[in-house]
Motif scaffolding. Structure first.
Motif, PDB file in Angstrom:
ATOM      1  N   THR A  61       0.813  -1.219   0.000  1.00 13.27           N
ATOM      2  CA  THR A  61       0.000   0.000   0.000  1.00 13.27           C
ATOM      3  C   THR A  61       0.847   1.271   0.000  1.00 13.27           C
ATOM      4  O   THR A  61       0.337   2.349  -0.297  1.00 13.27           O
ATOM      5  N   GLY A  62       2.134   1.147   0.363  1.00 10.41           N
ATOM      6  CA  GLY A  62       2.938   2.342   0.569  1.00 10.41           C
ATOM      7  C   GLY A  62       2.492   3.051   1.838  1.00 10.41           C
ATOM      8  O   GLY A  62       1.728   2.499   2.647  1.00 10.41           O
ATOM      9  N   ASN A  63       2.966   4.277   2.024  1.00  8.30           N
ATOM     10  CA  ASN A  63       2.525   5.073   3.179  1.00  8.30           C
ATOM     11  C   ASN A  63       1.066   5.475   2.995  1.00  8.30           C
ATOM     12  O   ASN A  63       0.661   5.891   1.912  1.00  8.30           O
ATOM     13  N   VAL A  64       0.285   5.332   4.047  1.00  4.77           N
ATOM     14  CA  VAL A  64      -1.118   5.742   3.999  1.00  4.77           C
ATOM     15  C   VAL A  64      -1.429   6.566   5.243  1.00  4.77           C
ATOM     16  O   VAL A  64      -0.774   6.410   6.285  1.00  4.77           O
ATOM     17  N   PRO A  65      -2.414   7.469   5.180  1.00  2.00           N
ATOM     18  CA  PRO A  65      -2.800   8.262   6.356  1.00  2.00           C
ATOM     19  C   PRO A  65      -3.265   7.357   7.499  1.00  2.00           C
ATOM     20  O   PRO A  65      -3.725   6.225   7.260  1.00  2.00           O
ATOM     21  N   HIS A  66      -3.167   7.874   8.711  1.00  2.00           N
ATOM     22  CA  HIS A  66      -3.496   7.066   9.886  1.00  2.00           C
ATOM     23  C   HIS A  66      -4.918   6.526   9.846  1.00  2.00           C
ATOM     24  O   HIS A  66      -5.167   5.367  10.193  1.00  2.00           O
ATOM     25  N   LEU A  67      -5.865   7.350   9.429  1.00  2.00           N
ATOM     26  CA  LEU A  67      -7.253   6.879   9.360  1.00  2.00           C
ATOM     27  C   LEU A  67      -7.401   5.724   8.382  1.00  2.00           C
ATOM     28  O   LEU A  67      -8.181   4.792   8.618  1.00  2.00           O
ATOM     29  N   SER A  68      -6.636   5.761   7.315  1.00  2.00           N
ATOM     30  CA  SER A  68      -6.675   4.665   6.332  1.00  2.00           C
ATOM     31  C   SER A  68      -6.065   3.395   6.916  1.00  2.00           C
ATOM     32  O   SER A  68      -6.516   2.291   6.596  1.00  2.00           O
ATOM     33  N   VAL A  69      -5.047   3.550   7.770  1.00  2.00           N
ATOM     34  CA  VAL A  69      -4.474   2.384   8.445  1.00  2.00           C
ATOM     35  C   VAL A  69      -5.537   1.700   9.302  1.00  2.00           C
ATOM     36  O   VAL A  69      -5.672   0.463   9.301  1.00  2.00           O
ATOM     37  N   LEU A  70      -6.322   2.507  10.022  1.00  2.00           N
ATOM     38  CA  LEU A  70      -7.390   1.938  10.859  1.00  2.00           C
ATOM     39  C   LEU A  70      -8.423   1.203  10.008  1.00  2.00           C
ATOM     40  O   LEU A  70      -8.899   0.123  10.377  1.00  2.00           O
ATOM     41  N   GLU A  71      -8.753   1.769   8.855  1.00  2.00           N
ATOM     42  CA  GLU A  71      -9.711   1.129   7.950  1.00  2.00           C
ATOM     43  C   GLU A  71      -9.163  -0.203   7.443  1.00  2.00           C
ATOM     44  O   GLU A  71      -9.902  -1.194   7.334  1.00  2.00           O
ATOM     45  N   LEU A  72      -7.873  -0.244   7.133  1.00  2.00           N
ATOM     46  CA  LEU A  72      -7.257  -1.489   6.672  1.00  2.00           C
ATOM     47  C   LEU A  72      -7.206  -2.527   7.788  1.00  2.00           C
ATOM     48  O   LEU A  72      -7.424  -3.719   7.550  1.00  2.00           O
TER      49      LEU A  72
END
Length: 327
Positions: free
Chosen positions: A192-203
């Protein structure tokens, strides 16, 4: 050059009432020794294991690891105050004779029980013949251990498990991508590469099992975050990871086979027991809510401040008495 550097550091330390040393670090070690020499109180922040940090970084790392390990052991043992990020691991490896406190540097706030309810619902529908694994870490740092999970994908594939592996984090992906191709699991790996923190939670909410295969750790923040989302977790026997997980979810380092066997141990568990484990993980994560940790840190720092202020006042009184006697 070193002499000039030491002289500047020593001059700065003379003006201090407390030296804060974040270890492991060569500069922190030097500052601590100069502070001991000047009888300036030292607060050590023990962030990780010096041995693990250096031993896993090539030939040069293996050469300096013994020095870094024993020097940290000495500095921590002599420090008046120590703040550990772990609850047991670093304390056992680097014991102190002064006052200590444990408080991780995680930044998690747990407010919403809907996350746990959604996870329990997802668990009922989970298909462990095609699970989704996930690791959050830089992909260009071999000590993060993703290579062993990629190898484990191939072992699981031979046993009928088509696992998908999400690798979340920045860095050069070429080594791990080539490894996935060599094991025939490139279609199962997602970078995924670097993703925003909120996107990490979604993943995290989409994955079935979070895996932490690190070769070095203090206390892994990503594991705590995964647990706060109710994830089932597997982790290597590294640093503070075993403090967080059930014993049966901890696997041997550098072993793809150990990872695959750990997954089968989880897969063969009854759903009722996995439900209990999800709740247990969420409850453990609550103990690392940043507001609780901050309260603990502030209480420790307040104790340090009170003691240093008291000592300073005593020195002033002693100085005043000596001046009076001289007169």
């Amino acid at each position: 050059m070193l002499h000039v550097y030491d002289a500047d550091m020593e001059q700065a330390i003379r003006k201090c009432r407390l030296t804060v040393c974040r270890c492991p670090s060569v500069i922190a070690y030097r500052a601590a020794r100069l502070s001991f020499k000047r009888d300036v109180p030292v607060l050590v922040e023990a962030m990780g294991c010096a041995w693990d940090a250096y031993w896993n970084h090539g030939l040069y790392g293996k050469i300096v690891a013994p020095y870094m390990y024993f020097e940290m052991k000495y500095i921590v043992s002599k420090a008046r105050y120590v703040l550990y990020v772990t609850e047991r691991f670093l304390q056992e490896r680097y014991p102190c004779s002064g006052k200590s406190c444990h408080a991780s540097n995680v930044d998690i706030k747990i407010n919403n029980d809907l996350v746990l309810k959604d996870r329990l619902k997802k668990l009922k529908e989970a298909d462990f013949t095609a699970p989704v694994f996930m690791t959050v870490a830089a992909v260009n740092v071999k000590t993060k251990g993703q290579q062993y999970v990629i190898e484990a994908l191939a072992l699981l594939k031979k046993r009928g498990i088509e696992a998908k592996y999400m690798l979340v984090g920045g860095g050069d992906q070429s080594y791990l991508k080539q490894l996935a191709v060599s094991y025939g699991v490139e279609s199962q790996t997602v970078f995924t590469g670097n993703v925003p923190h909120l996107s990490v939670l979604e993943l995290l909410d989409k994955c079935d099992v979070y895996i932490q295969p690190s070769l070095q750790e203090g206390l892994p923040r990503s594991v705590i975050e995964a647990m706060s989302r109710g994830c089932l977790c597997l982790g290597s026997e590294t640093g503070g990871t075993p403090e967080l997980l059930k014993v049966s979810r901890v696997f041997r380092r550098r072993s793809a086979r150990a990872i695959s066997e750990s997954f089968f141990g989880l897969k063969d568990e009854k759903k009722e027991l996995l439900t209990d484990e999800v709740v247990r993980n969420h409850d453990v994560a609550r103990q690392y809510d940043s507001r609780l940790l901050e309260k603990r840190r502030k209480a420790f720092f307040s104790t340090i401040e009170d003691e240093i202020t008291k000592k300073k006042m005593e020195e002033v009184r002693c100085f005043s008495r000596s001046e009076l006697n001289r007169d």
